[in-house]
Design an enzyme around this catalytic site. Structure first.
Site, PDB file in Angstrom:
ATOM      1  N   GLN A 179       0.835  -1.206   0.000  1.00  0.00           N
ATOM      2  CA  GLN A 179       0.000   0.000   0.000  1.00  0.00           C
ATOM      3  C   GLN A 179       0.867   1.252   0.000  1.00  0.00           C
ATOM      4  OE1 GLN A 179      -2.696  -0.486   3.310  1.00  0.00           O
ATOM      5  NE2 GLN A 179      -3.966  -1.968   2.205  1.00  0.00           N
ATOM      6  N   ASP A 325      -2.157 -11.458   4.201  1.00  0.00           N
ATOM      7  CA  ASP A 325      -3.592 -11.469   4.533  1.00  0.00           C
ATOM      8  C   ASP A 325      -4.101 -12.864   4.890  1.00  0.00           C
ATOM      9  OD1 ASP A 325      -3.765  -8.766   4.123  1.00  0.00           O
ATOM     10  OD2 ASP A 325      -4.395  -8.943   2.040  1.00  0.00           O
ATOM     11  N   LYS A 352      -3.750  -4.465  11.017  1.00  0.00           N
ATOM     12  CA  LYS A 352      -4.667  -4.750   9.900  1.00  0.00           C
ATOM     13  C   LYS A 352      -6.086  -4.329  10.306  1.00  0.00           C
ATOM     14  CE  LYS A 352      -1.644  -6.328   7.014  1.00  0.00           C
ATOM     15  NZ  LYS A 352      -1.355  -5.550   5.813  1.00  0.00           N
ATOM     16  N   ARG A 398     -11.572 -11.350   7.595  1.00  0.00           N
ATOM     17  CA  ARG A 398     -10.736 -12.559   7.441  1.00  0.00           C
ATOM     18  C   ARG A 398     -10.721 -13.406   8.722  1.00  0.00           C
ATOM     19  NH1 ARG A 398      -9.257 -11.764   2.421  1.00  0.00           N
ATOM     20  NH2 ARG A 398      -8.517  -9.719   1.778  1.00  0.00           N
TER      21      ARG A 398
HETATM   22  C1  S3P Z   1      -2.809  -4.520  -0.101  1.00  0.00           C
HETATM   23  C2  S3P Z   1      -1.638  -4.575   0.588  1.00  0.00           C
HETATM   24  C3  S3P Z   1      -1.501  -5.213   1.914  1.00  0.00           C
HETATM   25  C4  S3P Z   1      -2.683  -6.103   2.241  1.00  0.00           C
HETATM   26  C5  S3P Z   1      -3.985  -5.449   1.907  1.00  0.00           C
HETATM   27  C6  S3P Z   1      -4.054  -5.122   0.424  1.00  0.00           C
HETATM   28  C7  S3P Z   1      -2.841  -3.869  -1.435  1.00  0.00           C
HETATM   29  O1  S3P Z   1      -1.425  -4.201   2.904  1.00  0.00           O
HETATM   30  O2  S3P Z   1      -2.665  -6.462   3.611  1.00  0.00           O
HETATM   31  O3  S3P Z   1      -5.073  -6.292   2.242  1.00  0.00           O
HETATM   32  O4  S3P Z   1      -3.832  -4.044  -2.178  1.00  0.00           O
HETATM   33  O5  S3P Z   1      -1.869  -3.179  -1.771  1.00  0.00           O
HETATM   34  P1  S3P Z   1      -0.011  -3.575   3.416  1.00  0.00           P
HETATM   35  O6  S3P Z   1       0.558  -2.805   2.308  1.00  0.00           O
HETATM   36  O7  S3P Z   1      -0.390  -2.707   4.591  1.00  0.00           O
HETATM   37  O8  S3P Z   1       0.803  -4.778   3.829  1.00  0.00           O
END
Ligand code: S3P
Length: 442
Positions: A179, A325, A352, A398
């Protein structure tokens, strides 16, 4: 009166998973399809779109900013792109509900997209998202010249100021986060010069792949991802595979429930997402990856899972970002494995949709499992029969779906509270789970 919070699931003890199912579209890719389609020149056609609340939150943000997007029908929709500079001022705050991906990616995208405009935007979310850390995106965005404010605790709402010129940076991320990486690359599309992000470990690369699909050059070298600002996106067609994160519940369920044999069709197996397959296989699972193919720049396969005896392992830390996840479900598998499973290096799980380490440890203890939370992971002594009981999902989709699968091997029914957010990622979970052989109702 039934309130959103008191949607409970009741999963009956026993059962096994059989047949062939296709779980819904990938959530991460669905978000990105809307974002890139909105900024592109021309009409983007999407199929396999996940019609869940998180993705609809992203869709509504762009509608509020003047983008015409058709209603998703059977996973198909069309986005009339407005071009890089075409977003208009929204008339209200932009509420992204439970979706951390929407909030963090949009923080970067909107910092860029309004950098030549004279309006501000505010991003808000629900009570869970309002507790999640946002400094991880606002600090590097400020280094690029953006003005993005959080509240005092570093949490939402975010206020993004228009008219702030962005300049590319070379940023080393302190944590492995797709993210954060995506947020900065999206801001980088609008920055002067080059934006580079270095990740401490590989994370999902859907942003990089989809940018290329929209004709935007991205360089990747040894964990460093770079792009040059000032380009444009060209509309395309996107075929979104089934979400491996949703398939995971069935992979775990089939592995632990004796006599199971299930095939999960058309699942995305991007190597930055397959940690769950690697970890379950190390524990002894029987997982066959069949008919591997490429669908629009993402690898896809059918996955056949049969029940198997599992053994506890120390989960390799390099697998953590590749299964980030999937840990709630992996903890259910670990509870059924002989011996100890140890997870370390996974402190990100504490921030999360819920604190997934504590929430899972608490629920597992209710089901009679010897589970101890640690600051950066969990220790689970598996191998004894799970009991039934009443567990809390803490509004985390989840966690809810993982405990539902535990009922397959429990000696009593499992009631799970606060399950409304299953709609964020898997609206038809109850239907598909019953079809596959779990006995569950809400
Ligand atoms: C995601 C990145 C992950 C993941 C989230 C979706 C994405 O988060 O846990 O459900 O779509 O880029 P983080 O970047 O905080 O690890």
């Amino acid at each position: 009166m039934t309130t959103e919070k008191n949607v409970s699931f009741i999963a009956k003890a026993g059962g096994r998973l059989k047949g062939s199912i296709r779980v819904p579209g990938d959530k991460s890719i669905s978000h990105r399809s809307i974002m890139f389609g909105a900024l592109a020149e021309g009409t983007t056609h999407v199929s396999g779109f996940l019609n869940g609340e998180d993705n609809l939150a992203t869709l509504n943000v762009f509608r509020s900013m003047g983008v015409c997007i058709s209603d998703p029908v059977d996973g198909q929709l069309e986005i009339q792109g407005v071009g890089m500079q075409g977003l208009q001022a929204p008339t209200d705050v932009l509420d992204v509900g439970n979706s951390g991906t929407s909030m963090r990616l949009l923080a970067g995208l909107l910092s860029g997209a309004i950098s030549k405009k004279h309006f501000n935007v505010v991003l808000t979310g629900d009570s869970s998202l309002s507790k999640r850390p946002m400094k991880r995106v606002t600090v590097p965005l400020q280094l690029m010249g953006a003005q993005v404010e959080t509240n005092e605790a570093g949490t939402p709402p975010l206020t993004i100021h228009g008219g702030k010129k962005l300049t590319g940076i070379d940023y080393r991320m302190p944590m492995a986060s797709a993210q954060v990486k995506s947020c900065l690359l999206l801001a980088g599309l609008y920055a002067d010069g080059k934006t580079c992000v270095t990740e401490p470990a590989p994370t999902r690369d859907h942003t990089e792949r989809m940018l290329r699909g929209f004709g935007y050059p991205v360089e990747v070298n040894n964990g460093k991802i770079c792009l040059q600002g000032g380009g444009k996106l060209t509309a395309t067609s996107i075929d979104i595979p089934a979400d491996i994160s949703s398939a995971t519940f069935f992979m775990v369920g089939a592995t632990i429930a004796e006599g199971s044999d299930i095939t999960l069709e058309h699942v995305g197996i991007n190597p930055t997402r397959t940690g769950v397959i690697n970890i379950l296989r190390l524990m002894g699972a029987s997982i066959e990856v069949m008919n591997e193919r490429d669908v629009g720049g993402e690898p896809v396969a059918d996955i056949r899972v049969k029940s198997a005896e599992l053994k506890g392992i120390h989960i390799p830390e390099e697998q953590v970002p590749l299964a980030i996840d999937e840990f709630p479900a992996i903890f259910i598998a670990a509870s059924c494995a002989t011996g100890e499973t140890l997870l370390t290096g996974a402190e990100e799980l504490r921030v999360k949709e819920s604190d997934r380490i504590q929430a899972m440890a608490d629920g597992l203890v209710v089901l009679g499992v010897n589970a101890q939370a640690t600051p950066d992971g969990i220790r689970i002594q598996g191998g004894n029969t799970l009991t039934g009981g009443h567990v809390e999902s803490h509004g985390d989709h989840r966690i809810a779906m993982s405990f539902a699968m535990a009922a397959l091997v429990a000696d009593g029914d499992i009631t799970i509270s606060d399950c409304a957010n299953v709609r964020t990622s898997f609206p038809d979970f109850i239907l598909l789970a019953n079809q596959a052989g779990l006995s569950i109702s809400d």
